[in-house]
Design a protein around this motif. Structure first.
Motif, mmCIF file in Angstrom:
data_model
loop_
_atom_site.group_PDB
_atom_site.id
_atom_site.type_symbol
_atom_site.label_atom_id
_atom_site.label_comp_id
_atom_site.label_asym_id
_atom_site.label_seq_id
_atom_site.Cartn_x
_atom_site.Cartn_y
_atom_site.Cartn_z
ATOM 1 N N ASP A 167 1.001 -1.064 -0.148
ATOM 2 C CA ASP A 167 -0.080 -0.036 0.016
ATOM 3 C C ASP A 167 0.953 1.245 0.312
ATOM 4 O O ASP A 167 2.191 1.264 0.443
ATOM 5 C CB ASP A 167 -0.925 -0.011 1.362
ATOM 6 N N VAL A 168 0.462 2.317 -0.469
ATOM 7 C CA VAL A 168 0.866 3.801 -0.534
ATOM 8 C C VAL A 168 -0.076 4.662 -0.104
ATOM 9 O O VAL A 168 -1.286 4.781 -0.314
ATOM 10 C CB VAL A 168 1.543 4.064 -1.864
ATOM 11 N N VAL A 169 0.249 5.387 0.985
ATOM 12 C CA VAL A 169 -0.532 6.144 1.724
ATOM 13 C C VAL A 169 0.307 7.804 1.743
ATOM 14 O O VAL A 169 1.372 7.773 2.119
ATOM 15 C CB VAL A 169 -0.866 5.853 3.308
ATOM 16 N N VAL A 170 -0.458 8.756 1.364
ATOM 17 C CA VAL A 170 0.258 10.088 0.884
ATOM 18 C C VAL A 170 -0.392 11.142 1.929
ATOM 19 O O VAL A 170 -1.601 11.048 2.303
ATOM 20 C CB VAL A 170 0.051 10.403 -0.376
ATOM 21 N N THR B 212 5.087 10.345 2.227
ATOM 22 C CA THR B 212 4.420 8.732 1.892
ATOM 23 C C THR B 212 4.646 7.834 2.901
ATOM 24 O O THR B 212 6.112 7.744 3.206
ATOM 25 C CB THR B 212 5.089 8.434 0.462
ATOM 26 N N LEU B 213 3.791 7.160 3.289
ATOM 27 C CA LEU B 213 4.090 5.949 4.039
ATOM 28 C C LEU B 213 3.756 4.719 3.100
ATOM 29 O O LEU B 213 2.775 4.540 2.282
ATOM 30 C CB LEU B 213 2.843 5.960 5.240
ATOM 31 N N LYS B 214 4.696 3.581 3.026
ATOM 32 C CA LYS B 214 4.827 2.526 2.288
ATOM 33 C C LYS B 214 4.478 1.238 2.975
ATOM 34 O O LYS B 214 5.293 1.386 4.166
ATOM 35 C CB LYS B 214 5.532 2.632 1.355
ATOM 36 N N LEU B 215 3.695 0.372 3.024
ATOM 37 C CA LEU B 215 3.631 -0.692 3.458
ATOM 38 C C LEU B 215 3.931 -1.747 2.477
ATOM 39 O O LEU B 215 3.217 -2.155 1.388
ATOM 40 C CB LEU B 215 2.029 -1.117 3.955
ATOM 41 N N LEU B 216 4.919 -2.472 2.602
ATOM 42 C CA LEU B 216 5.382 -3.439 1.588
ATOM 43 C C LEU B 216 5.949 -4.858 2.057
ATOM 44 O O LEU B 216 6.234 -4.978 3.386
ATOM 45 C CB LEU B 216 6.827 -3.144 0.867
ATOM 46 N N GLN B 217 5.944 -5.656 1.426
ATOM 47 C CA GLN B 217 6.330 -7.250 1.820
ATOM 48 C C GLN B 217 7.917 -7.302 1.777
ATOM 49 O O GLN B 217 8.521 -8.355 1.319
ATOM 50 C CB GLN B 217 5.646 -8.275 1.131
ATOM 51 N N ARG B 218 8.702 -6.201 1.946
ATOM 52 C CA ARG B 218 10.036 -6.365 1.814
ATOM 53 C C ARG B 218 10.606 -5.271 2.713
ATOM 54 O O ARG B 218 10.037 -4.228 2.946
ATOM 55 C CB ARG B 218 10.402 -6.401 0.379
ATOM 56 N N PRO B 219 11.822 -5.299 2.826
ATOM 57 C CA PRO B 219 12.522 -4.337 3.693
ATOM 58 C C PRO B 219 12.664 -2.831 2.810
ATOM 59 O O PRO B 219 12.683 -3.168 1.683
ATOM 60 C CB PRO B 219 13.856 -4.778 3.964
ATOM 61 N N PRO B 220 12.442 -1.642 3.557
ATOM 62 C CA PRO B 220 12.827 -0.550 2.652
ATOM 63 C C PRO B 220 13.786 -0.358 2.048
ATOM 64 O O PRO B 220 14.084 0.312 0.898
ATOM 65 C CB PRO B 220 12.374 0.603 3.676
ATOM 66 N N THR B 221 15.038 -1.207 2.339
ATOM 67 C CA THR B 221 16.327 -0.978 1.827
ATOM 68 C C THR B 221 16.557 -1.874 0.784
ATOM 69 O O THR B 221 17.301 -1.589 0.016
ATOM 70 C CB THR B 221 17.352 -1.492 2.663
ATOM 71 N N GLN B 222 15.647 -2.785 0.467
ATOM 72 C CA GLN B 222 15.553 -3.691 -0.768
ATOM 73 C C GLN B 222 14.754 -3.077 -1.905
ATOM 74 O O GLN B 222 13.566 -2.797 -1.671
ATOM 75 C CB GLN B 222 15.072 -4.890 -0.197
ATOM 76 N N ARG B 223 15.294 -2.837 -2.939
ATOM 77 C CA ARG B 223 14.517 -2.378 -4.005
ATOM 78 C C ARG B 223 13.289 -2.925 -4.588
ATOM 79 O O ARG B 223 12.300 -2.254 -4.838
ATOM 80 C CB ARG B 223 15.451 -1.885 -5.270
ATOM 81 N N GLY C 104 6.646 -11.212 6.984
ATOM 82 C CA GLY C 104 6.117 -10.234 7.392
ATOM 83 C C GLY C 104 5.904 -9.072 6.322
ATOM 84 O O GLY C 104 6.138 -9.135 5.221
ATOM 85 N N TRP C 105 5.598 -7.894 7.236
ATOM 86 C CA TRP C 105 5.349 -6.509 6.200
ATOM 87 C C TRP C 105 6.120 -5.531 6.816
ATOM 88 O O TRP C 105 6.492 -5.618 8.051
ATOM 89 C CB TRP C 105 3.969 -6.167 6.362
ATOM 90 N N TRP C 106 6.703 -4.603 6.002
ATOM 91 C CA TRP C 106 7.604 -3.487 6.579
ATOM 92 C C TRP C 106 6.813 -2.163 6.207
ATOM 93 O O TRP C 106 6.110 -1.994 5.291
ATOM 94 C CB TRP C 106 8.929 -3.485 5.822
ATOM 95 N N VAL C 107 6.980 -0.951 7.023
ATOM 96 C CA VAL C 107 6.366 -0.075 7.024
ATOM 97 C C VAL C 107 7.501 1.119 6.777
ATOM 98 O O VAL C 107 8.461 1.110 7.786
ATOM 99 C CB VAL C 107 5.543 0.644 8.093
ATOM 100 N N SER C 108 7.459 1.887 6.164
ATOM 101 C CA SER C 108 8.454 3.107 5.967
ATOM 102 C C SER C 108 7.789 4.523 5.561
ATOM 103 O O SER C 108 6.802 4.482 5.066
ATOM 104 C CB SER C 108 9.640 2.757 4.870
ATOM 105 N N LEU C 109 8.545 5.576 6.236
ATOM 106 C CA LEU C 109 8.102 6.810 5.788
ATOM 107 C C LEU C 109 8.970 7.574 5.071
ATOM 108 O O LEU C 109 10.287 7.719 5.421
ATOM 109 C CB LEU C 109 7.861 7.438 7.145
#
Length: 131
Positions: free
Chosen positions: A22-25, A43-54, A64-69
């Motif tokens: 998901d992407v939340v802005v 932007t808040l991103k909810l992904l099935q990968r770490p934010p450092t992994q392209r 699990g899931w990762w959330v990044s801002l």
């Protein structure tokens, strides 16, 4: 059905995909490419990968899931990065971070090595953050 029912009013669900993420802005009415460049929209991103992994590697197990801002491309508020065991828990994290950001409780200035003062001053104004 969306799990973002209690999302802070300043935030908008841009995309929601139970498998891709998901992407939340924040405040798309302000970051409209006229007043401020759209890529600078928090932007808040909810992904099935770490934010450092392209990209998520095919065939890999997800843990699990990762959330990044992100404040803009390449500028991540690293202390806001969170891992959650389930998508439901990750959505709850997004809701909490969105509320904290909108209330001026997240230190986004520390994410910059070379601050963009006009942009950060506007974020301070929007969030009521007293620097």
């Amino acid at each position: 059905m969306s799990g973002y029912g209690t999302l802070h009013a300043d935030w908008t669900v841009w995309t929601e995909d139970a498998t891709a993420g998901d992407v939340v802005v924040y405040r798309p009415d302000v970051f409209d490419s006229e007043s401020y460049p759209a890529p600078c929209m928090p932007t808040l991103k909810l992904l099935q990968r770490p934010p450092t992994q392209r990209k998520r590697r095919s065939g890999t197990d997800t843990d699990g899931w990762w959330v990044s801002l992100l404040l803009e491309p390449g500028v991540r508020v690293k202390h806001a990065d969170t891992h959650a065991a389930s998508r439901t828990a990750a959505v709850e994290t997004v809701l909490e971070l969105a509320a904290e950001f909108a209330a001026g409780e997240i230190d986004y200035r520390s994410a910059y090595q070379q601050p963009r003062e006009a942009y950060l001053a506007r974020l301070d104004e929007l969030t009521g953050r007293d620097v």
